[in-house]
Design a protein around this motif. Sequence first.
Motif, PDB file in Angstrom:
ATOM      1  N   PRO A 171      -0.794  12.328 -11.261  1.00 37.54           N
ATOM      2  CA  PRO A 171      -1.973  12.714 -10.475  1.00 37.54           C
ATOM      3  C   PRO A 171      -3.245  11.940 -10.807  1.00 37.54           C
ATOM      4  O   PRO A 171      -4.088  11.751  -9.945  1.00 37.54           O
ATOM      5  N   PHE A 172      -3.373  11.463 -12.062  1.00 38.43           N
ATOM      6  CA  PHE A 172      -4.629  10.822 -12.455  1.00 38.43           C
ATOM      7  C   PHE A 172      -4.454   9.436 -13.055  1.00 38.43           C
ATOM      8  O   PHE A 172      -5.371   8.912 -13.691  1.00 38.43           O
ATOM      9  N   SER A 173      -3.287   8.835 -12.855  1.00 40.78           N
ATOM     10  CA  SER A 173      -3.101   7.457 -13.324  1.00 40.78           C
ATOM     11  C   SER A 173      -1.933   6.827 -12.576  1.00 40.78           C
ATOM     12  O   SER A 173      -1.114   7.520 -11.976  1.00 40.78           O
ATOM     13  N   TYR A 174      -1.888   5.503 -12.624  1.00 44.35           N
ATOM     14  CA  TYR A 174      -0.715   4.795 -12.106  1.00 44.35           C
ATOM     15  C   TYR A 174      -0.578   3.480 -12.837  1.00 44.35           C
ATOM     16  O   TYR A 174      -1.532   2.969 -13.434  1.00 44.35           O
ATOM     17  N   GLU A 224       2.342  20.067  -3.726  1.00 44.18           N
ATOM     18  CA  GLU A 224       1.233  20.958  -4.091  1.00 44.18           C
ATOM     19  C   GLU A 224       0.602  20.602  -5.432  1.00 44.18           C
ATOM     20  O   GLU A 224       0.393  21.461  -6.291  1.00 44.18           O
ATOM     21  N   VAL A 225       0.320  19.309  -5.577  1.00 43.93           N
ATOM     22  CA  VAL A 225      -0.340  18.811  -6.786  1.00 43.93           C
ATOM     23  C   VAL A 225      -1.630  18.110  -6.369  1.00 43.93           C
ATOM     24  O   VAL A 225      -1.627  17.273  -5.469  1.00 43.93           O
ATOM     25  N   ILE A 275       0.864  -1.183   0.000  1.00 46.16           N
ATOM     26  CA  ILE A 275       0.000   0.000   0.000  1.00 46.16           C
ATOM     27  C   ILE A 275       0.899   1.231   0.000  1.00 46.16           C
ATOM     28  O   ILE A 275       1.738   1.405   0.891  1.00 46.16           O
ATOM     29  N   PHE A 276       0.732   2.027  -1.031  1.00 47.18           N
ATOM     30  CA  PHE A 276       1.498   3.257  -1.203  1.00 47.18           C
ATOM     31  C   PHE A 276       0.590   4.427  -0.828  1.00 47.18           C
ATOM     32  O   PHE A 276      -0.430   4.654  -1.492  1.00 47.18           O
ATOM     33  N   TYR A 277       0.952   5.157   0.217  1.00 44.99           N
ATOM     34  CA  TYR A 277       0.136   6.289   0.663  1.00 44.99           C
ATOM     35  C   TYR A 277       0.618   7.544  -0.062  1.00 44.99           C
ATOM     36  O   TYR A 277       1.491   8.264   0.443  1.00 44.99           O
ATOM     37  N   ILE A 278       0.046   7.766  -1.247  1.00 41.53           N
ATOM     38  CA  ILE A 278       0.589   8.819  -2.110  1.00 41.53           C
ATOM     39  C   ILE A 278      -0.077  10.181  -1.932  1.00 41.53           C
ATOM     40  O   ILE A 278       0.433  11.176  -2.436  1.00 41.53           O
ATOM     41  N   ALA A 279      -1.195  10.253  -1.210  1.00 39.55           N
ATOM     42  CA  ALA A 279      -1.884  11.542  -1.035  1.00 39.55           C
ATOM     43  C   ALA A 279      -0.972  12.585  -0.397  1.00 39.55           C
ATOM     44  O   ALA A 279      -0.902  13.732  -0.864  1.00 39.55           O
TER      45      ALA A 279
END
Length: 113
Positions: free
Chosen positions: A104-107, A75-76, A64-68
């Motif tokens: 920001p919108f894909s991985y 600042e993205v 689990i990658f906590y990327i938020a």
Amino acid sequence: SIMAGISTHILNASLGKPAAGVFVELFKQTSQGDVSVDKQLTDADGRIKAFAIDSFTPGNYQLIFYIADYFQSIEVESFYPRVCIDFKVSEIQQHYHVPLLISPFSYSTYRGS
């Protein structure tokens, strides 16, 4: 030769730079549910070279990658608060490198070497 185990690397594909300081947790699936094995922060190169695993056994694992927090720190605005990658370990003599490419919108992910 790389020791058997699990490692990861996070690349911010939208910047072409590693994602440093991202909190990543490794879980192992057991009959009692998912058990936390180790948690670390990615280094300056976006890597966790080796998770601390007491007994490396075959089975299903999850990263689990906590990327938020990472995206917030640069600042993205981003869509995914975290990324969960499930994968199967069948040969404990092998090394499992599980990279993550984020924007920001894909991985995306793949089995690395």
